[in-house]
Write a protein that holds these residues in place. Structure first.
Motif, PDB file in Angstrom:
ATOM      1  N   TYR A  32      51.595  32.498  27.299  1.00  0.00           N
ATOM      2  CA  TYR A  32      50.955  33.270  26.244  1.00  0.00           C
ATOM      3  C   TYR A  32      52.077  33.817  25.363  1.00  0.00           C
ATOM      4  O   TYR A  32      53.139  34.197  25.859  1.00  0.00           O
ATOM      5  N   PHE A  34      53.398  36.289  21.968  1.00  0.00           N
ATOM      6  CA  PHE A  34      53.096  37.516  21.251  1.00  0.00           C
ATOM      7  C   PHE A  34      54.205  37.828  20.252  1.00  0.00           C
ATOM      8  O   PHE A  34      55.359  37.463  20.453  1.00  0.00           O
ATOM      9  N   TYR A  36      55.459  41.486  18.408  1.00  0.00           N
ATOM     10  CA  TYR A  36      55.310  42.929  18.292  1.00  0.00           C
ATOM     11  C   TYR A  36      56.242  43.442  17.204  1.00  0.00           C
ATOM     12  O   TYR A  36      57.286  42.856  16.933  1.00  0.00           O
ATOM     13  N   LEU A  46      51.266  45.506  18.532  1.00  0.00           N
ATOM     14  CA  LEU A  46      50.986  44.080  18.565  1.00  0.00           C
ATOM     15  C   LEU A  46      50.615  43.585  17.179  1.00  0.00           C
ATOM     16  O   LEU A  46      49.712  44.130  16.538  1.00  0.00           O
ATOM     17  N   LYS A  49      48.856  37.301  18.621  1.00  0.00           N
ATOM     18  CA  LYS A  49      49.064  36.660  19.915  1.00  0.00           C
ATOM     19  C   LYS A  49      48.479  35.262  19.876  1.00  0.00           C
ATOM     20  O   LYS A  49      47.561  34.960  19.090  1.00  0.00           O
ATOM     21  N   PHE A  51      46.964  32.402  22.566  1.00  0.00           N
ATOM     22  CA  PHE A  51      46.587  32.022  23.922  1.00  0.00           C
ATOM     23  C   PHE A  51      46.256  30.531  23.977  1.00  0.00           C
ATOM     24  O   PHE A  51      46.697  29.826  24.876  1.00  0.00           O
ATOM     25  N   SER A  97      48.398  33.976  33.571  1.00  0.00           N
ATOM     26  CA  SER A  97      47.778  34.502  34.776  1.00  0.00           C
ATOM     27  C   SER A  97      47.378  35.925  34.454  1.00  0.00           C
ATOM     28  O   SER A  97      47.440  36.345  33.304  1.00  0.00           O
ATOM     29  N   ASN A  98      46.983  36.650  35.470  1.00  0.00           N
ATOM     30  CA  ASN A  98      46.644  38.048  35.228  1.00  0.00           C
ATOM     31  C   ASN A  98      47.856  38.956  35.263  1.00  0.00           C
ATOM     32  O   ASN A  98      47.735  40.164  35.186  1.00  0.00           O
ATOM     33  N   ASP A  99      49.047  38.355  35.399  1.00  0.00           N
ATOM     34  CA  ASP A  99      50.247  39.170  35.487  1.00  0.00           C
ATOM     35  C   ASP A  99      50.687  39.642  34.107  1.00  0.00           C
ATOM     36  O   ASP A  99      51.058  38.833  33.261  1.00  0.00           O
ATOM     37  N   TYR A 100      50.676  40.957  33.927  1.00  0.00           N
ATOM     38  CA  TYR A 100      51.117  41.492  32.648  1.00  0.00           C
ATOM     39  C   TYR A 100      52.617  41.759  32.742  1.00  0.00           C
ATOM     40  O   TYR A 100      53.047  42.888  32.852  1.00  0.00           O
TER      41      TYR A 100
ATOM     42  N   GLY B  98      45.528  42.312  33.096  1.00  0.00           N
ATOM     43  CA  GLY B  98      45.319  40.941  32.651  1.00  0.00           C
ATOM     44  C   GLY B  98      45.878  40.767  31.262  1.00  0.00           C
ATOM     45  O   GLY B  98      45.604  41.549  30.356  1.00  0.00           O
ATOM     46  N   ILE B  99      46.632  39.739  31.106  1.00  0.00           N
ATOM     47  CA  ILE B  99      47.445  39.605  29.904  1.00  0.00           C
ATOM     48  C   ILE B  99      46.613  39.360  28.654  1.00  0.00           C
ATOM     49  O   ILE B  99      47.098  39.496  27.529  1.00  0.00           O
ATOM     50  N   GLN B 100      45.362  39.004  28.814  1.00  0.00           N
ATOM     51  CA  GLN B 100      44.549  38.758  27.623  1.00  0.00           C
ATOM     52  C   GLN B 100      44.017  40.048  27.005  1.00  0.00           C
ATOM     53  O   GLN B 100      43.466  40.038  25.911  1.00  0.00           O
ATOM     54  N   ASN B 101      44.224  41.154  27.694  1.00  0.00           N
ATOM     55  CA  ASN B 101      43.857  42.439  27.126  1.00  0.00           C
ATOM     56  C   ASN B 101      45.064  43.030  26.421  1.00  0.00           C
ATOM     57  O   ASN B 101      46.147  43.097  26.975  1.00  0.00           O
ATOM     58  N   GLU B 102      44.870  43.487  25.215  1.00  0.00           N
ATOM     59  CA  GLU B 102      45.987  43.996  24.431  1.00  0.00           C
ATOM     60  C   GLU B 102      46.592  45.230  25.080  1.00  0.00           C
ATOM     61  O   GLU B 102      45.883  46.112  25.570  1.00  0.00           O
ATOM     62  N   GLN B 103      47.922  45.261  25.079  1.00  0.00           N
ATOM     63  CA  GLN B 103      48.647  46.429  25.540  1.00  0.00           C
ATOM     64  C   GLN B 103      48.914  47.353  24.368  1.00  0.00           C
ATOM     65  O   GLN B 103      49.306  46.905  23.290  1.00  0.00           O
TER      66      GLN B 103
END
Lengths: 114, 114
Positions: A32, A34, A36, A46, A49, A51, A97-100, B98-103
């Motif tokens: 993914y 991004f 910033y 942000l 992005k 995906f 993945s779900n790893d941020y 989860g990386i698809q949610n904006e930080q």
């Protein structure tokens, strides 16, 4: 190993001129992606992005970026720069993945001259 | 709604001391990530917490630790401070991890170690 390269440390551009910031990444699989922006004394915001899907993505503040898989690049562009665009810009990648767990480039500082 | 808040904004400590930084995420956000930003190393991921559990960790020594409370507020602690720990520490929150949610990033805590 994962890495993000922003080849330009500093770019100076005239107000109203176009801007392109380069970003190349090295990753096991397409990550993914991004962009910033960080203004002085501020946290990161942000811009956009990527995906999946359309490789040209639109973001806030008139920015867009194009993903090129063959070049492992994700360059940021703006057709006409405003003085308020002076800031530091960071490219970042993260795993699918779900790893941020973002990996950031070193940043490009943009100066806008009148 | 209020953004991510970090306290204190500035901090000066002496080598060997310990420090605790606080981050309050946006209301409703359950994921909190911490990053260290230095001129030499750039932005580096420290760790991420989700629902009071550390979900991801970067490559930092054990002197760096964190926790998250039931209201999603997070703290990070650095023990036995070294000069190299001088940095801007950024906290970011996202809705559900989860990386698809904006930080969303806070303004950071500037730590100076003397």
């Amino acid at each position: 190993a994962q890495s993000v390269t922003q080849p330009d440390i500093h770019i100076t551009v005239s107000e109203g001129a176009s801007l392109e910031l380069r970003c190349n990444y090295s990753y096991g699989a397409t990550p993914y992606l991004f962009w910033y922006v960080q203004s002085p004394g501020q946290g990161l915001q942000l811009l956009l992005k990527y995906f999946s899907g359309d490789t040209l993505v639109q973001g806030i503040k008139g920015f867009e970026a194009e993903f090129k898989r063959s070049q492992s690049s994700f360059n940021l562009r703006k057709p006409s720069v405003h003085w308020s665009d002076a800031a530091e810009y960071f490219c970042a990648v993260g795993p699918r993945s779900n790893d941020y767990k973002l990996s950031f480039g070193a940043g490009t500082t943009v100066t806008v001259r009148a | 709604k209020a953004g991510v808040t970090q306290t204190p904004r500035y901090l000066i400590k002496t080598r060997g001391q310990q420090v605790t930084l606080s981050c309050s995420p946006i209301s409703g956000h359950r994921s909190v990530s911490w990053y260290q930003q230095t001129p030499g190393q750039g932005l580096q991921f420290l760790f991420e917490y989700f629902s009071e559990t550390q979900r991801n960790k970067g490559n930092f020594p054990g002197r760096f630790s964190g926790r998250q409370f039931s209201n999603s507020r997070s703290e990070m602690n650095v023990s036995t401070l070294e000069l190299g720990d001088s940095a801007l520490y950024l906290c970011a929150s996202s809705l559900s991890g989860g990386i698809q949610n904006e930080q969303y990033f806070g303004p950071g805590t500037r730590l100076t170690v003397t």
